[in-house]
Design an enzyme around this catalytic site. Sequence first.
Site, PDB file in Angstrom:
ATOM      1  N   CYS A 147       0.824  -1.217   0.000  1.00  0.00           N
ATOM      2  CA  CYS A 147       0.000   0.000   0.000  1.00  0.00           C
ATOM      3  C   CYS A 147       0.859   1.268   0.000  1.00  0.00           C
ATOM      4  O   CYS A 147       0.671   2.156  -0.841  1.00  0.00           O
ATOM      5  CB  CYS A 147      -0.961  -0.021   1.178  1.00  0.00           C
ATOM      6  SG  CYS A 147      -0.184  -0.402   2.756  1.00  0.00           S
TER       7      CYS A 147
HETATM    8  N1  LIG Z   1      -4.533  -3.740   5.010  1.00  0.00           N
HETATM    9  C1  LIG Z   1      -3.977  -3.120   3.980  1.00  0.00           C
HETATM   10  O1  LIG Z   1      -4.111  -1.870   3.825  1.00  0.00           O
HETATM   11  C2  LIG Z   1      -3.203  -3.893   2.949  1.00  0.00           C
HETATM   12  C3  LIG Z   1      -2.863  -3.244   1.740  1.00  0.00           C
HETATM   13  C4  LIG Z   1      -2.161  -3.950   0.765  1.00  0.00           C
HETATM   14  C5  LIG Z   1      -1.803  -5.266   0.993  1.00  0.00           C
HETATM   15  N2  LIG Z   1      -2.124  -5.880   2.164  1.00  0.00           N
HETATM   16  C6  LIG Z   1      -1.733  -7.288   2.333  1.00  0.00           C
HETATM   17  O2  LIG Z   1      -2.901  -8.080   2.106  1.00  0.00           O
HETATM   18  C7  LIG Z   1      -2.874  -9.256   2.938  1.00  0.00           C
HETATM   19  C8  LIG Z   1      -4.124  -9.263   3.817  1.00  0.00           C
HETATM   20  O3  LIG Z   1      -4.082  -8.084   4.607  1.00  0.00           O
HETATM   21  P1  LIG Z   1      -5.270  -7.668   5.568  1.00  0.00           P
HETATM   22  O4  LIG Z   1      -4.976  -6.301   6.020  1.00  0.00           O
HETATM   23  O5  LIG Z   1      -6.578  -7.978   4.938  1.00  0.00           O
HETATM   24  O6  LIG Z   1      -5.040  -8.690   6.784  1.00  0.00           O
HETATM   25  P2  LIG Z   1      -6.125  -9.257   7.803  1.00  0.00           P
HETATM   26  O7  LIG Z   1      -7.217  -8.284   7.973  1.00  0.00           O
HETATM   27  O8  LIG Z   1      -5.346  -9.703   8.982  1.00  0.00           O
HETATM   28  O9  LIG Z   1      -6.730 -10.527   7.064  1.00  0.00           O
HETATM   29  C9  LIG Z   1      -5.983 -11.630   6.681  1.00  0.00           C
HETATM   30  C10 LIG Z   1      -6.902 -12.836   6.699  1.00  0.00           C
HETATM   31  O10 LIG Z   1      -6.165 -13.945   6.201  1.00  0.00           O
HETATM   32  C11 LIG Z   1      -6.576 -15.134   6.858  1.00  0.00           C
HETATM   33  N3  LIG Z   1      -5.337 -15.899   7.107  1.00  0.00           N
HETATM   34  C12 LIG Z   1      -4.357 -15.610   7.995  1.00  0.00           C
HETATM   35  N4  LIG Z   1      -3.357 -16.519   7.892  1.00  0.00           N
HETATM   36  C13 LIG Z   1      -3.724 -17.375   6.904  1.00  0.00           C
HETATM   37  C14 LIG Z   1      -3.129 -18.526   6.317  1.00  0.00           C
HETATM   38  N5  LIG Z   1      -1.934 -18.969   6.732  1.00  0.00           N
HETATM   39  N6  LIG Z   1      -3.789 -19.175   5.331  1.00  0.00           N
HETATM   40  C15 LIG Z   1      -4.994 -18.737   4.897  1.00  0.00           C
HETATM   41  N7  LIG Z   1      -5.623 -17.652   5.410  1.00  0.00           N
HETATM   42  C16 LIG Z   1      -4.988 -16.986   6.395  1.00  0.00           C
HETATM   43  C17 LIG Z   1      -7.281 -14.721   8.149  1.00  0.00           C
HETATM   44  O11 LIG Z   1      -8.605 -15.200   8.087  1.00  0.00           O
HETATM   45  P3  LIG Z   1      -9.069 -16.602   8.733  1.00  0.00           P
HETATM   46  O12 LIG Z   1      -8.261 -16.792   9.992  1.00  0.00           O
HETATM   47  O13 LIG Z   1     -10.521 -16.384   8.970  1.00  0.00           O
HETATM   48  O14 LIG Z   1      -8.782 -17.637   7.688  1.00  0.00           O
HETATM   49  C18 LIG Z   1      -7.341 -13.207   8.094  1.00  0.00           C
HETATM   50  O15 LIG Z   1      -8.648 -12.678   8.303  1.00  0.00           O
HETATM   51  C19 LIG Z   1      -1.579  -9.164   3.773  1.00  0.00           C
HETATM   52  O16 LIG Z   1      -0.588  -9.938   3.147  1.00  0.00           O
HETATM   53  C20 LIG Z   1      -1.218  -7.674   3.712  1.00  0.00           C
HETATM   54  O17 LIG Z   1       0.169  -7.455   3.820  1.00  0.00           O
HETATM   55  C21 LIG Z   1      -2.829  -5.220   3.154  1.00  0.00           C
END
Ligand SMILES: NC(=O)c1ccc[n+]([C@@H]2O[C@H](COP(=O)([O-])OP(=O)(O)OC[C@H]3O[C@@H](n4cnc5c(N)ncnc54)[C@H](OP(=O)(O)O)[C@@H]3O)[C@@H](O)[C@H]2O)c1
Length: 343
Positions: A147
Amino acid sequence: MTSVAVVGASGYIGSELLRILVNHPKIDKIIALSRSLAGKKVSSYLTHLRGFLDVEFINTDLEKLDADFVYVAAPPGEWINSIPAVLDKGIRVVSMGGKFRIKDPLIDSKIYPGFDNTRLMDEVVYGLPELYREQISKARFIANPGCYTTSIILALAPLSSQSKILDLDKIVVSSVSGSSGAGAGPSRFLHHPEMSSNLRPYKVLEHRHTPEMEHILGREYKTNLNISFTPSVGNYSRGILSYVNLFTSHEFDLAQAFTEYHGGEFFIRFIGSDEKTTPNIKDVVNTNFCDLGAYYDGTRKRIFILSATDNLIKGGSGTAVQNMNLMLGFDESLGLESVGLSP
Ligand SMILES: NC(=O)c1ccc[n+]([C@@H]2O[C@H](COP(=O)([O-])OP(=O)(O)OC[C@H]3O[C@@H](n4cnc5c(N)ncnc54)[C@H](OP(=O)(O)O)[C@@H]3O)[C@@H](O)[C@H]2O)c1
């Protein structure tokens, strides 16, 4: 009939993907994966999707998925081992996390240790459409940009043709992000009493997006850049504002550099070089736009660039949908044309 699966659909990026996909005219079926919420109705947890997505979260092996396209919106995990088999079934994949963004297995393993990257490194394409549209449309596996990185690369790439007259050794950047940038998991750092009325710098010397932005911009500039990057988290939910400073004693036409580089890009709005007009978060939140302004401070021989994005959309899910549109041969902006809010 096009079906899309979202791994990590309970998280902030995953749920934002669902929100965009329910209104995408070419997507007929959405499969929402969650390990913790399997069996629960999606709209009973993500209540804003009531009436739009009446399916349950499921938990299944990626290799068993019956879908045309997969988003992995989860941190590095066992899913990485399944990706080669998924790609061999003809399913295309966009990974939202940091792993694979730097196309060098050793640097990648150093920043994101723990999972074998060798089988995917050759074919991964960095998914920033404004820079790599051609490669993305032919790719099977995409690493979606970070991001902060998105906002900073889009701000600095337009000056790559001027590399010889810029001091690329001392680029100074600070960004402020909404707290959704840290994901949905609770933490003391982001707990409401800690964050309310607060602005918190963190990782002030080394953030893991810094090597990513230096790597991708190094390709554009065809030389090394040294970026001193300081992130902070603000007392609001979404949006990134980046403040980029670089130095040169040669004044040149900044507006021309930006309009030539980003000209024709629907999601980039260059708003000018007059300091009375500045990009701001409110104009881009809930949109896939990146608003840019670029100014020359002759007294200090400084170029100052402001870049505003929604971290969950242009900084994540929106760019990922642009990538899917390119990979599946759809119009690139499909599903992404919402405008911001006022007031
Ligand atoms: N937040 C941002 O602004 C942003 C921007 C760009 C990129 N990203 C990237 O996008 C990804 C998701 O970010 P997020 O902010 O949405 O994180 P988040 O809110 O913590 O959500 C990640 C989800 O992934 C699932 N998860 C965790 N470990 C896992 C595994 N080993 N296998 C399968 N599912 C798994 C969990 O759901 P369950 O436990 O229900 O399965 C969790 O709700 C990250 O890699 C982050 O670096 C985030």
